[in-house]
Design an enzyme around this catalytic site. Structure first.
Site, PDB file in Angstrom:
ATOM      1  N   GLU A 106       0.856  -1.203   0.000  1.00  0.00           N
ATOM      2  CA  GLU A 106       0.000   0.000   0.000  1.00  0.00           C
ATOM      3  C   GLU A 106       0.890   1.250   0.000  1.00  0.00           C
ATOM      4  O   GLU A 106       0.473   2.326   0.431  1.00  0.00           O
ATOM      5  CB  GLU A 106      -0.931   0.034   1.217  1.00  0.00           C
ATOM      6  CG  GLU A 106      -2.103  -0.940   1.121  1.00  0.00           C
ATOM      7  CD  GLU A 106      -1.628  -2.381   1.238  1.00  0.00           C
ATOM      8  OE1 GLU A 106      -1.112  -2.763   2.309  1.00  0.00           O
ATOM      9  OE2 GLU A 106      -1.762  -3.135   0.259  1.00  0.00           O
ATOM     10  N   ASN A 119       8.231  -9.734  -4.405  1.00  0.00           N
ATOM     11  CA  ASN A 119       7.126  -9.753  -3.450  1.00  0.00           C
ATOM     12  C   ASN A 119       5.862 -10.249  -4.147  1.00  0.00           C
ATOM     13  O   ASN A 119       5.349  -9.574  -5.048  1.00  0.00           O
ATOM     14  CB  ASN A 119       6.875  -8.354  -2.894  1.00  0.00           C
ATOM     15  CG  ASN A 119       5.908  -8.369  -1.727  1.00  0.00           C
ATOM     16  OD1 ASN A 119       6.302  -8.621  -0.593  1.00  0.00           O
ATOM     17  ND2 ASN A 119       4.633  -8.136  -1.990  1.00  0.00           N
ATOM     18  N   GLU A 120       5.408 -11.437  -3.736  1.00  0.00           N
ATOM     19  CA  GLU A 120       4.199 -12.000  -4.346  1.00  0.00           C
ATOM     20  C   GLU A 120       4.255 -11.895  -5.875  1.00  0.00           C
ATOM     21  O   GLU A 120       3.297 -11.472  -6.534  1.00  0.00           O
ATOM     22  CB  GLU A 120       2.937 -11.283  -3.845  1.00  0.00           C
ATOM     23  CG  GLU A 120       2.631 -11.513  -2.396  1.00  0.00           C
ATOM     24  CD  GLU A 120       1.208 -11.091  -2.051  1.00  0.00           C
ATOM     25  OE1 GLU A 120       0.724 -10.096  -2.607  1.00  0.00           O
ATOM     26  OE2 GLU A 120       0.560 -11.769  -1.218  1.00  0.00           O
ATOM     27  N   GLU A 153       2.997 -13.547   5.804  1.00  0.00           N
ATOM     28  CA  GLU A 153       2.111 -12.409   6.081  1.00  0.00           C
ATOM     29  C   GLU A 153       0.802 -12.931   6.656  1.00  0.00           C
ATOM     30  O   GLU A 153      -0.128 -13.270   5.915  1.00  0.00           O
ATOM     31  CB  GLU A 153       1.838 -11.588   4.807  1.00  0.00           C
ATOM     32  CG  GLU A 153       3.044 -10.874   4.271  1.00  0.00           C
ATOM     33  CD  GLU A 153       2.710 -10.025   3.054  1.00  0.00           C
ATOM     34  OE1 GLU A 153       1.533  -9.710   2.833  1.00  0.00           O
ATOM     35  OE2 GLU A 153       3.641  -9.693   2.288  1.00  0.00           O
TER      36      GLU A 153
HETATM   37  C1  LIG Z   1      -6.632  -4.848  -2.164  1.00  0.00           C
HETATM   38  C2  LIG Z   1      -5.456  -5.617  -2.770  1.00  0.00           C
HETATM   39  C3  LIG Z   1      -4.329  -5.767  -1.742  1.00  0.00           C
HETATM   40  C4  LIG Z   1      -3.116  -6.434  -2.329  1.00  0.00           C
HETATM   41  N1  LIG Z   1      -2.092  -6.596  -1.243  1.00  0.00           N
HETATM   42  C5  LIG Z   1      -1.947  -7.681  -0.495  1.00  0.00           C
HETATM   43  S1  LIG Z   1      -2.809  -8.960  -0.696  1.00  0.00           S
HETATM   44  N2  LIG Z   1      -0.935  -7.740   0.425  1.00  0.00           N
HETATM   45  C6  LIG Z   1       0.214  -8.607   0.217  1.00  0.00           C
HETATM   46  C7  LIG Z   1       1.448  -7.736   0.021  1.00  0.00           C
HETATM   47  O1  LIG Z   1       2.607  -8.560  -0.024  1.00  0.00           O
HETATM   48  C8  LIG Z   1       1.601  -6.748   1.150  1.00  0.00           C
HETATM   49  O2  LIG Z   1       2.673  -5.887   0.828  1.00  0.00           O
HETATM   50  C9  LIG Z   1       0.313  -5.927   1.352  1.00  0.00           C
HETATM   51  O3  LIG Z   1       0.048  -5.157   0.207  1.00  0.00           O
HETATM   52  C10 LIG Z   1      -0.849  -6.891   1.600  1.00  0.00           C
HETATM   53  C11 LIG Z   1      -2.144  -6.158   1.903  1.00  0.00           C
HETATM   54  O4  LIG Z   1      -1.932  -5.313   3.020  1.00  0.00           O
END
Ligand SMILES: CCCCNC(=S)N1C[C@H](O)[C@@H](O)[C@@H](O)[C@H]1CO
Length: 635
Positions: free
Chosen positions: A126, A184-185, A265
């Site tokens: 975010e 990251n993901e 996470e």
């Molecule tokens: C609304 C979509 C959110 C996508 N992000 C997701 S799943 N997330 C996984 C991501 O790795 C982390 O940095 C954070 O961004 C977390 C949400 O707090």
């Protein structure tokens, strides 16, 4: 415990006490694939970790938050490194002050906390553009998070600066970093570019050595794990309280048949976009699921443990069905509040951890003191249109058609686009962006009189009246770049032409605005001897600056700024950009003001940019508590 779960636990239980043949004094951190656990100095090690983002907490509060995490019983913290926080200008690196990563690592080390480092280069979080610097977008068709040569060159240059700084901090070298995440993901991204991931693996190995535990983290689907994992990088998963633990870890086992179970996470809360209801996650559910994972011997990082604040322009955004900007507060309903206050959720988590490891004796440090300084009445400084000599001292760039923020090499905040009306418009005439090219909000004035606004994806037309030759000013606001998914190459400004009635607007004067620079240099307070508009208390509309002073009272305690009946804008106190406020949309109603930002014995300078409409009373309120979950109507 159900038989199936019992069997899964039995099969995957973390390794029993094994003793390695470590040379005394030699440090090691590795994966024991035989016994399914981490080994720290050859002894079984299970990490119980929490995410904390130094980039969202003022430096003076880092130790306070870390001690509270340690007193909760954590033995590790997880830390993102936002690339754009350290390289705002290409080739210029900043690791000082609130960016002093090594000081943060040292404080964690002093506090007895190990570190799981996540240097990206993309981090999501975010955070503005997921941590990627916006100057990457100067290459118009760059394919971010891929083997695109320009992207890979910039990434390699960045990691060649960062990773050598991190190497001495590795646990095996005497520091406290035990594992390092690559990307990251990545599996959630459309590109699925193995050459990119292989290049990152090569870079991380080159700079950090062969013995460092490198890992990846991916969400809970097979596609994500397929594209996000790579040989030589230990695959971990992330999931929250709504997921089935056994199913989630079975998915990890499909990619890592042996080795420690890891939830990188475990969501203790969730994020807020402007206009969302405030996200909360039940504390009892969080502590129960945490206990179940720890019972399985899994290693768990709680995301977030301390969220903090998206100060300035650092918030990110999401773009699923439409663009949605993340709010200023990153409280995340986390165990430590945005202001670092221990919550009931933290105490519930501590009670669970007590069942698995000794937690430090002694009291949990209390919440920092908060003070309700009360009301301050502001006064009008002037419209942006009339302040361009101050805010855009180099003057405008002229262009037949609009240019983006990135083309003008201004990456954040606001930019003013000015031209003249091509004909008389006695009737309200629609101003539209047919290609939805307003990124992200545009505030429209004619001869300094506010006419209305345009908003990406949701408000594509507004009406304008005036006479031929009148000046039309369009202030465009960058609301933060998308940080997740395929739209992270999020250009800002007017990306395409505006149509007024049947005319394409052309012959623009485009003013980059350095508001933060002007305020850091003392404006508008240093001009206080200059005359400002008479302090009539009347509601005003459109982008207007206000100023005021919070008189000192010998205290510099945390406080929360509420702009009741104001609409939307930005706040600076003593030169620090506290972030965006938008009580009209919510759910956040107050801005966190860290106490040490305030001066005990000198007036505190408040500057507000209200973009839409200020109340007649021009009052703002400093409270002793936050309000993160209400819209204006309900507040
Ligand atoms: C609304 C979509 C959110 C996508 N992000 C997701 S799943 N997330 C996984 C991501 O790795 C982390 O940095 C954070 O961004 C977390 C949400 O707090």
């Amino acid at each position: 415990m159900a038989a199936g779960v019992f069997l899964f636990v039995a099969v995957n239980a973390a390794c029993l006490a094994v003793s390695g043949n470590l040379v005394s004094g030699e440090r090691s951190f590795s994966i024991d694939y035989k016994n399914n656990c981490f080994l720290k100095d050859e002894k079984p090690f299970q990490y119980i970790s929490g995410s904390i983002h130094y980039s969202r907490i003022p430096r003076y509060y880092w130790k306070d938050r870390l001690v509270k995490m340690y007193m909760t019983g954590l033995n590790a913290i997880q830390v993102y490194v936002p690339w754009n926080f350290h390289e705002a200008v290409q080739g210029v690196h900043n690791f000082t002050g609130d960016r002093d990563l090594e000081h943060f690592l040292d404080l964690a080390n002093q506090t007895g906390l190990l570190v799981i480092l996540r240097p990206g280069p993309y981090i999501c979080a975010e955070w503005e553009m997921g941590g990627l610097p916006a100057w990457l977008l100067q290459k118009p068709n760059i394919i971010l998070r891929s083997a695109d040569t320009d992207y890979v060159q910039a990434v390699s240059n960045w990691l060649a600066v960062l990773l050598p700084k991190m190497k001495p901090w590795l646990y095996i070298n005497g520091g406290n970093i035990i594992t390092v995440q690559v990307e990251n993901e990545y599996g959630s991204y459309y590109a699925c570019d193995y050459n990119y991931m292989r290049h990152l693996r090569t870079l991380f190995r080159f700079f950090l050595g062969e013995d460092t535990v490198l890992f990846t983290t991916d969400g809970n689907t097979d596609r994500e794990m397929t594209c996000g994992t790579l040989e030589g990088l230990y695959a971990t998963v992330d999931f929250g309280t709504a997921n089935n633990i056994t199913e989630a870890f079975k998915r990890q086992r499909r990619f890592e048949p042996r080795g420690p179970l890891v939830n990188s996470e475990f969501y203790t809360g969730w994020l807020d976009h402007w206009g969302d209801p405030h996200a909360v996650v039940d504390a009892q559910k969080v502590s129960r699921v945490l206990g179940e994972m720890l019972t399985m011997g899994a290693n768990v990082n709680m995301y977030m443990f301390e969220g903090g604040t998206n100060f300035g322009y650092w918030n990110g955004a999401d773009h699923d069905t439409r663009f949605r900007s993340v709010v200023t507060s990153y409280d995340y309903d986390a165990p430590l509040s945005e202001a670092g206050d221990p919550t009931e959720k933290l105490l519930a988590i501590r009670d669970v951890i007590k069942q698995f490891r000794d937690i430090p004796s002694g009291p949990m440090p209390p919440a920092t003191p908060k003070f309700a300084y009360g009301f301050v009445t502001l006064k009008k400084v002037g419209n942006i249109s009339g302040l361009l000599n101050t805010l855009s001292p180099l003057g405008p760039v002229k262009s037949q058609y609009p240019l983006t923020f990135e083309e003008l090499k201004q990456y954040y905040g606001y930019m003013l686009y000015r031209t003249t009306l091509p004909r008389d418009l006695s009737e309200p005439t629609p101003l539209i962006s047919p290609l939805n090219g307003v990124h992200d909000r545009a505030y429209v004035s004619v001869n300094g009189v506010y006419q209305g606004l345009l908003e990406r994806d949701t408000t594509l037309v507004t009406n304008v009246t005036g006479q031929q030759g009148d000046i039309i000013d369009i202030l465009v606001e960058n609301m933060g770049r998308v940080n997740f998914g395929s739209k992270i190459n999020d250009y800002k400004g007017l990306l395409s032409n505006l149509i007024l009635g049947k005319d394409v607007l052309t012959d623009w004067k485009i003013y980059p605005l350095d508001i933060d620079g002007a305020i850091a240099a003392g404006w508008p307070h240093s001009d206080s001897q200059k005359s400002f508009p008479a302090p009539q208390k009347e509601p005003s509309f459109g982008p207007v600056f206000y100023m005021g002073t919070l008189e000192p009272n010998g205290l510099a305690w945390d406080t929360f700024l509420k702009l009741n009946e104001w609409t939307k804008g930005q706040v600076w106190i003593n030169g620090m950009n506290l972030g965006r406020y938008w009580p009209a949309r919510g759910p956040q109603q107050t801005l966190y003001v860290p106490g040490p930002l305030l001066r005990k014995n000198q007036p505190n300078r408040i500057t507000v940019l209200e973009l839409e409409g200020a109340p007649a009373h021009l009052r703002v309120l400093f409270m002793d508590r936050p309000q993160l979950n209400a819209t204006a109507e309900k507040s």
